[in-house]
Write a protein that holds these residues in place. Structure first.
Motif, PDB file in Angstrom:
ATOM      1  N   LEU A  95      11.636  -1.327  -6.672  1.00 51.59           N
ATOM      2  CA  LEU A  95      11.362  -2.762  -6.572  1.00 51.59           C
ATOM      3  C   LEU A  95      12.473  -3.565  -7.237  1.00 51.59           C
ATOM      4  N   ASN A  96      12.797  -4.674  -6.579  1.00 51.17           N
ATOM      5  CA  ASN A  96      13.951  -5.446  -7.034  1.00 51.17           C
ATOM      6  C   ASN A  96      13.627  -6.949  -6.991  1.00 51.17           C
ATOM      7  N   GLY A  97      12.382  -7.290  -7.314  1.00 53.75           N
ATOM      8  CA  GLY A  97      12.010  -8.693  -7.317  1.00 53.75           C
ATOM      9  C   GLY A  97      11.402  -9.184  -6.016  1.00 53.75           C
ATOM     10  N   TYR A  98      11.357  -8.310  -5.018  1.00 55.54           N
ATOM     11  CA  TYR A  98      10.779  -8.672  -3.725  1.00 55.54           C
ATOM     12  C   TYR A  98       9.490  -7.906  -3.491  1.00 55.54           C
ATOM     13  N   LYS A  99       8.745  -8.339  -2.492  1.00 56.34           N
ATOM     14  CA  LYS A  99       7.494  -7.651  -2.157  1.00 56.34           C
ATOM     15  C   LYS A  99       7.763  -6.224  -1.709  1.00 56.34           C
ATOM     16  N   VAL A 100       8.774  -6.073  -0.841  1.00 58.80           N
ATOM     17  CA  VAL A 100       9.081  -4.764  -0.253  1.00 58.80           C
ATOM     18  C   VAL A 100      10.158  -4.038  -1.068  1.00 58.80           C
ATOM     19  N   PRO A 101       9.974  -2.746  -1.315  1.00 59.58           N
ATOM     20  CA  PRO A 101      10.975  -1.947  -2.049  1.00 59.58           C
ATOM     21  C   PRO A 101      12.335  -1.971  -1.336  1.00 59.58           C
ATOM     22  N   GLU A 102      13.407  -1.862  -2.099  1.00 63.23           N
ATOM     23  CA  GLU A 102      14.771  -1.980  -1.575  1.00 63.23           C
ATOM     24  C   GLU A 102      15.100  -1.120  -0.343  1.00 63.23           C
ATOM     25  N   PRO A 103      14.741   0.148  -0.321  1.00 59.35           N
ATOM     26  CA  PRO A 103      15.152   0.971   0.838  1.00 59.35           C
ATOM     27  C   PRO A 103      14.679   0.397   2.176  1.00 59.35           C
ATOM     28  N   THR A 104      13.388   0.117   2.301  1.00 59.54           N
ATOM     29  CA  THR A 104      12.889  -0.406   3.572  1.00 59.54           C
ATOM     30  C   THR A 104      13.243  -1.886   3.738  1.00 59.54           C
ATOM     31  N   ARG A 105      13.377  -2.595   2.639  1.00 60.35           N
ATOM     32  CA  ARG A 105      13.746  -4.011   2.724  1.00 60.35           C
ATOM     33  C   ARG A 105      15.157  -4.157   3.303  1.00 60.35           C
ATOM     34  N   PHE A 131       0.842  -1.196   0.000  1.00 62.01           N
ATOM     35  CA  PHE A 131       0.000   0.000   0.000  1.00 62.01           C
ATOM     36  C   PHE A 131       0.878   1.246   0.000  1.00 62.01           C
ATOM     37  N   VAL A 132       0.863   1.945  -1.149  1.00 56.61           N
ATOM     38  CA  VAL A 132       1.741   3.103  -1.351  1.00 56.61           C
ATOM     39  C   VAL A 132       0.945   4.404  -1.280  1.00 56.61           C
ATOM     40  N   SER A 133       1.455   5.359  -0.511  1.00 54.74           N
ATOM     41  CA  SER A 133       0.791   6.661  -0.456  1.00 54.74           C
ATOM     42  C   SER A 133       1.792   7.766  -0.157  1.00 54.74           C
ATOM     43  N   PRO A 134       1.443   9.012  -0.494  1.00 45.22           N
ATOM     44  CA  PRO A 134       2.335  10.136  -0.212  1.00 45.22           C
ATOM     45  C   PRO A 134       2.460  10.330   1.295  1.00 45.22           C
ATOM     46  N   GLY A 135       3.645  10.755   1.707  1.00 46.01           N
ATOM     47  CA  GLY A 135       3.805  11.193   3.072  1.00 46.01           C
ATOM     48  C   GLY A 135       3.587  12.689   3.012  1.00 46.01           C
ATOM     49  N   ASN A 136       4.610  13.425   2.573  1.00 45.75           N
ATOM     50  CA  ASN A 136       4.497  14.876   2.443  1.00 45.75           C
ATOM     51  C   ASN A 136       5.324  15.349   1.254  1.00 45.75           C
ATOM     52  N   ASN A 137       4.901  16.468   0.664  1.00 55.07           N
ATOM     53  CA  ASN A 137       5.615  17.102  -0.453  1.00 55.07           C
ATOM     54  C   ASN A 137       5.756  16.213  -1.680  1.00 55.07           C
ATOM     55  N   ILE A 138       4.764  15.373  -1.930  1.00 60.95           N
ATOM     56  CA  ILE A 138       4.807  14.469  -3.078  1.00 60.95           C
ATOM     57  C   ILE A 138       3.368  14.086  -3.464  1.00 60.95           C
ATOM     58  N   THR A 139       3.188  13.676  -4.711  1.00 61.84           N
ATOM     59  CA  THR A 139       1.862  13.274  -5.175  1.00 61.84           C
ATOM     60  C   THR A 139       1.719  11.753  -5.113  1.00 61.84           C
ATOM     61  N   CYS A 140       0.486  11.289  -5.245  1.00 63.73           N
ATOM     62  CA  CYS A 140       0.226   9.849  -5.270  1.00 63.73           C
ATOM     63  C   CYS A 140       0.995   9.203  -6.425  1.00 63.73           C
ATOM     64  N   GLU A 141       0.973   9.868  -7.570  1.00 61.59           N
ATOM     65  CA  GLU A 141       1.601   9.307  -8.766  1.00 61.59           C
ATOM     66  C   GLU A 141       3.116   9.175  -8.600  1.00 61.59           C
ATOM     67  N   THR A 142       3.748  10.218  -8.073  1.00 66.18           N
ATOM     68  CA  THR A 142       5.205  10.170  -7.898  1.00 66.18           C
ATOM     69  C   THR A 142       5.591   9.159  -6.824  1.00 66.18           C
ATOM     70  N   ALA A 143       4.780   9.075  -5.768  1.00 63.21           N
ATOM     71  CA  ALA A 143       5.054   8.095  -4.707  1.00 63.21           C
ATOM     72  C   ALA A 143       5.025   6.696  -5.313  1.00 63.21           C
ATOM     73  N   LEU A 144       4.054   6.460  -6.198  1.00 61.18           N
ATOM     74  CA  LEU A 144       3.939   5.156  -6.854  1.00 61.18           C
ATOM     75  C   LEU A 144       5.134   4.909  -7.775  1.00 61.18           C
ATOM     76  N   GLU A 145       5.477   5.937  -8.559  1.00 55.88           N
ATOM     77  CA  GLU A 145       6.585   5.786  -9.509  1.00 55.88           C
ATOM     78  C   GLU A 145       7.909   5.479  -8.791  1.00 55.88           C
ATOM     79  N   ILE A 146       8.172   6.213  -7.720  1.00 57.11           N
ATOM     80  CA  ILE A 146       9.414   5.986  -6.964  1.00 57.11           C
ATOM     81  C   ILE A 146       9.412   4.578  -6.345  1.00 57.11           C
ATOM     82  N   SER A 147       8.280   4.201  -5.797  1.00 54.92           N
ATOM     83  CA  SER A 147       8.187   2.877  -5.174  1.00 54.92           C
ATOM     84  C   SER A 147       8.435   1.777  -6.200  1.00 54.92           C
ATOM     85  N   MET A 148       7.846   1.946  -7.384  1.00 55.39           N
ATOM     86  CA  MET A 148       8.027   0.946  -8.434  1.00 55.39           C
ATOM     87  C   MET A 148       9.490   0.871  -8.869  1.00 55.39           C
TER      88      MET A 148
END
Length: 223
Positions: free
Chosen positions: A197-207, A177-194
């Motif tokens: 991604l490195n083949g795992y469920k969780v994106p690399e930074p938090t993984r 579940f991806v959403s903006p925190g602050n100073n960003i749009t839903c679309e950019t939050a999604l784009e950055i999250s995508m």
DNA sequence: GCGACAG
DNA sequence: ATCTTGTCGC
């Protein structure tokens, strides 16, 4: 504790939310993932450990910096009030980072929250930074199930308003579940999250922050 | 009133 | 949020 007072505080913080892109996507390069755990979640659920990892988005795998923090955690886990439990440690560990950070990615909700003040939004407002929330499970909202293929996503709405995306980060795996925190749009939050991604469920930074935490935790327990 | 509920 | 082994599906 007075949850009604905290609700008012969350609604007050909401006034400082900025759901527009402060940074152009092409200028986003350094992203910090933050995660938290507890030394002994059963016997001693009050000793919190946090980790922050900065990644270079150019290759999405080069670790620029890693920092840890330890702190006593007293506030209990109460759904929709997670920030009051985890924010102190998150602030402490992120303040220790010396290198440039363009976007912070937290393990939890941004504005997918009854008062649009999930921990990622709360953090973004308090620090006045760009932040994204990437949660591993559902909290609130309506959405259609994304198709069972990587990078498939659907809009998540609360009371009819778009507040984030449900993203299938991996096949045969529950979506994130991806959403903006602050100073960003839903679309950019999604784009950055995508992009993270490195083949795992969780994106690399938090993984990675989560993985480093497990190692650090075991090291502490061995002493 | 009841159930659901990030980490 | 943790632990742990096997097991199943792609």
């Amino acid at each position: 504790m007075d949850l009604e007072a905290l609700k008012k505080e969350q609604l007050d913080l909401k006034k400082n939310l900025r759901l527009i892109d402060r940074l152009k996507v092409e200028n986003i390069r350094y992203i910090a993932g933050v995660d938290l755990t507890y030394l002994d979640i059963w016997k001693n659920p009050t000793e919190g450990i946090a980790c922050a990892v900065i990644l270079d988005l150019k290759n999405c795998s080069e670790v620029v910096e890693i920092k840890y923090a330890l702190k006593e955690v007293n506030f209990p886990y109460i759904p929709t009030f997670l920030a009051y439990r985890e924010l102190p440690l998150v602030l402490e560990v992120t303040e220790r980072l010396k290198n440039r950070v363009d976007v912070f990615m937290l393990d939890g909700m941004g504005i997918i929250h009854p008062r649009k003040m999930g921990i990622a939004a709360h953090f973004g407002v308090v620090r006045n930074c760009v932040s994204i929330g990437c949660a591993k499970s559902f909290l609130i909202g309506d959405y259609n199930e994304p198709k069972n293929e990587p990078m498939s996503y659907e809009i998540l709405r609360i009371d009819g308003e778009k507040v984030g995306y449900v993203l299938r980060s991996k096949k045969n795996t529950k979506p994130i579940f991806v959403s903006p925190g602050n100073n960003i749009t839903c679309e950019t939050a999604l784009e950055i999250s995508m992009r993270c991604l490195n083949g795992y469920k969780v994106p690399e930074p938090t993984r990675l922050a989560h993985n480093y935490l497990q190692v650090y935790r075991k090291k502490l327990l061995a002493i």
